[in-house]
Every structure is written in C-alpha cells, then in structure tokens.
Design a protein around this motif. Structure first.
Motif, PDB file in Angstrom:
ATOM      1  N   ALA A   1       0.811  -1.214   0.000  1.00 50.27           N
ATOM      2  CA  ALA A   1       0.000   0.000   0.000  1.00 50.27           C
ATOM      3  C   ALA A   1       0.849   1.271   0.000  1.00 50.27           C
ATOM      4  CB  ALA A   1      -0.947   0.000   1.199  1.00 50.27           C
ATOM      5  N   SER A   2       2.073   1.172   0.487  1.00 59.10           N
ATOM      6  CA  SER A   2       2.947   2.348   0.528  1.00 59.10           C
ATOM      7  C   SER A   2       3.921   2.395  -0.644  1.00 59.10           C
ATOM      8  CB  SER A   2       3.740   2.362   1.834  1.00 59.10           C
ATOM      9  OG  SER A   2       4.692   1.313   1.836  1.00 59.10           O
ATOM     10  N   GLY A   3       3.965   1.330  -1.438  1.00 58.99           N
ATOM     11  CA  GLY A   3       4.911   1.273  -2.550  1.00 58.99           C
ATOM     12  C   GLY A   3       6.273   0.754  -2.145  1.00 58.99           C
ATOM     13  N   ALA A   4       6.438   0.338  -0.889  1.00 59.65           N
ATOM     14  CA  ALA A   4       7.728  -0.151  -0.406  1.00 59.65           C
ATOM     15  C   ALA A   4       8.003  -1.585  -0.828  1.00 59.65           C
ATOM     16  CB  ALA A   4       7.793  -0.037   1.116  1.00 59.65           C
ATOM     17  N   ALA A   5       6.973  -2.329  -1.228  1.00 54.36           N
ATOM     18  CA  ALA A   5       7.149  -3.719  -1.668  1.00 54.36           C
ATOM     19  C   ALA A   5       6.329  -3.941  -2.932  1.00 54.36           C
ATOM     20  CB  ALA A   5       6.719  -4.695  -0.580  1.00 54.36           C
ATOM     21  N   ASN A   6       6.789  -4.849  -3.749  1.00 53.01           N
ATOM     22  CA  ASN A   6       6.124  -5.191  -4.996  1.00 53.01           C
ATOM     23  C   ASN A   6       5.358  -6.505  -4.807  1.00 53.01           C
ATOM     24  OD1 ASN A   6       5.930  -6.693  -7.595  1.00 53.01           O
ATOM     25  ND2 ASN A   6       6.821  -4.809  -8.398  1.00 53.01           N
ATOM     26  N   PRO A   7       4.047  -6.518  -5.093  1.00 52.50           N
ATOM     27  CA  PRO A   7       3.280  -7.750  -4.879  1.00 52.50           C
ATOM     28  C   PRO A   7       3.755  -8.916  -5.741  1.00 52.50           C
ATOM     29  CG  PRO A   7       1.931  -6.083  -5.962  1.00 52.50           C
ATOM     30  CD  PRO A   7       3.214  -5.426  -5.582  1.00 52.50           C
ATOM     31  N   TRP A   8       4.269  -8.637  -6.925  1.00 52.25           N
ATOM     32  CA  TRP A   8       4.737  -9.724  -7.791  1.00 52.25           C
ATOM     33  C   TRP A   8       6.008 -10.358  -7.239  1.00 52.25           C
ATOM     34  CZ3 TRP A   8       0.782 -11.240  -9.910  1.00 52.25           C
ATOM     35  CH2 TRP A   8      -0.168 -10.368 -10.416  1.00 52.25           C
ATOM     36  N   SER A   9       6.905  -9.546  -6.731  1.00 50.61           N
ATOM     37  CA  SER A   9       8.113 -10.093  -6.107  1.00 50.61           C
ATOM     38  C   SER A   9       7.744 -10.924  -4.883  1.00 50.61           C
ATOM     39  CB  SER A   9       9.058  -8.961  -5.694  1.00 50.61           C
ATOM     40  OG  SER A   9       9.478  -8.234  -6.827  1.00 50.61           O
ATOM     41  N   ALA A  10       6.791 -10.440  -4.108  1.00 48.67           N
ATOM     42  CA  ALA A  10       6.348 -11.177  -2.922  1.00 48.67           C
ATOM     43  C   ALA A  10       5.703 -12.506  -3.329  1.00 48.67           C
ATOM     44  CB  ALA A  10       5.377 -10.326  -2.111  1.00 48.67           C
ATOM     45  N   TRP A  11       4.936 -12.509  -4.388  1.00 43.50           N
ATOM     46  CA  TRP A  11       4.300 -13.743  -4.854  1.00 43.50           C
ATOM     47  C   TRP A  11       5.356 -14.750  -5.294  1.00 43.50           C
ATOM     48  CZ3 TRP A  11       3.737 -15.664 -10.019  1.00 43.50           C
ATOM     49  CH2 TRP A  11       2.890 -16.761 -10.116  1.00 43.50           C
ATOM     50  N   LEU A  12       6.382 -14.280  -5.993  1.00 43.19           N
ATOM     51  CA  LEU A  12       7.452 -15.178  -6.429  1.00 43.19           C
ATOM     52  C   LEU A  12       8.230 -15.758  -5.244  1.00 43.19           C
ATOM     53  CD1 LEU A  12       8.778 -13.212  -9.527  1.00 43.19           C
ATOM     54  CD2 LEU A  12       7.538 -15.393  -9.541  1.00 43.19           C
ATOM     55  N   ARG A  13       8.252 -15.032  -4.132  1.00 42.56           N
ATOM     56  CA  ARG A  13       8.934 -15.511  -2.924  1.00 42.56           C
ATOM     57  C   ARG A  13       7.977 -16.269  -1.995  1.00 42.56           C
ATOM     58  NH1 ARG A  13      11.038 -10.255  -3.302  1.00 42.56           N
ATOM     59  NH2 ARG A  13       9.676  -9.568  -1.629  1.00 42.56           N
ATOM     60  N   TYR A  14       6.782 -16.597  -2.465  1.00 43.82           N
ATOM     61  CA  TYR A  14       5.774 -17.323  -1.692  1.00 43.82           C
ATOM     62  C   TYR A  14       5.359 -16.580  -0.422  1.00 43.82           C
ATOM     63  CZ  TYR A  14       7.174 -21.076  -4.805  1.00 43.82           C
ATOM     64  OH  TYR A  14       7.466 -21.813  -5.914  1.00 43.82           O
ATOM     65  N   GLN A  15       5.371 -15.250  -0.457  1.00 45.91           N
ATOM     66  CA  GLN A  15       4.942 -14.465   0.687  1.00 45.91           C
ATOM     67  C   GLN A  15       3.457 -14.131   0.619  1.00 45.91           C
ATOM     68  OE1 GLN A  15       7.902 -11.340   0.138  1.00 45.91           O
ATOM     69  NE2 GLN A  15       8.827 -11.954   2.086  1.00 45.91           N
ATOM     70  N   ILE A  16       2.850 -14.335  -0.540  1.00 46.35           N
ATOM     71  CA  ILE A  16       1.399 -14.194  -0.658  1.00 46.35           C
ATOM     72  C   ILE A  16       0.871 -15.421  -1.393  1.00 46.35           C
ATOM     73  CG2 ILE A  16       1.413 -11.670  -0.632  1.00 46.35           C
ATOM     74  CD1 ILE A  16       0.921 -11.653  -3.595  1.00 46.35           C
TER      75      ILE A  16
END
Length: 124
Positions: free
Chosen positions: A74-89
C-alpha cells in the motif's frame, strides 16, 4: 501508528471508480493475518466501480498474506509480484483479478517514469 492498509482501502472506497478496471468484473477478498487474527477486506469490482467492505464474503479471488506486507504494498515499499514469487502471498481463484487490482498499488517513492529515464540519454 498509521494503518496503511486501512488508508489504502479507504482511499479506493472514496474514489469509487478506477478507469484501469473498467473492463473487469469480479470479487477479491484479502485475508490479512495480524497479531493472531485475520483481517478481511472484500472488493467487488463492476466494470471499474468499486464497492469495499471489511467483512468476509465469498470471492472469485482470495489473496492471503500478512497485514504488515500488505502495508508495504500500500505504501509502494514492496512489490506484490516479487512477494508472490517468494511465496509471501497466496492467490487462489481467478488470478487475473489480482493482476488487474495490483495496478492500483503505488510504485516506489523513488520511481521515475521510463520515458523520462530513456530521454536522459537522448542528445537535444
């Protein structure tokens, strides 16, 4: 402490319509874990019109992550696609709905438009 997730969803709710979602219809639910609880946000998209609620509803796409990570999206500090690739979502259901919704997250605070970057190398 500011709840960036709530601010993000409140801002979307106030806008009520998003042009980038004009061709989209479906429902997303975000299940965000925080302090041992699950916080739910349901977003119904009807051709760009948004209806948000902080309740559990059946959804075409369910996104599961932590609220702290969603705060970073929400703040732009993390990318949802990068998080998905790292199994964080975890994304279940109609993945395409999340791929369109992800366009609503802000970019990094130090991001620049690609055209501005490419124009720097062009002699004038």
């Amino acid at each position: 402490m500011v709840n960036l997730t709530r601010r993000f969803f409140d801002t979307l709710d106030r806008r009520g319509h998003e042009d980038v979602l004009a061709g989209i219809e479906g429902t997303l639910r975000f299940d965000l874990s925080h302090d041992g609880d699950i916080e739910h946000w349901t977003v119904a998209i009807r051709y760009g019109a948004l209806h948000l609620t902080q309740e559990w509803h059946e959804a075409d796409c369910v996104v599961q992550t932590t609220r702290s990570l969603f705060d970073r999206f929400a703040s732009g500090a993390a990318n949802p696609w990068s998080a998905w690739l790292r199994y964080q979502i975890r994304i279940r259901g109609k993945f395409i709905l999340f791929s369109y919704f992800a366009r609503l997250f802000p970019g990094p605070s130090d991001a620049r438009h690609p055209r501005a970057f490419s124009d720097e190398g062009v002699a004038q």
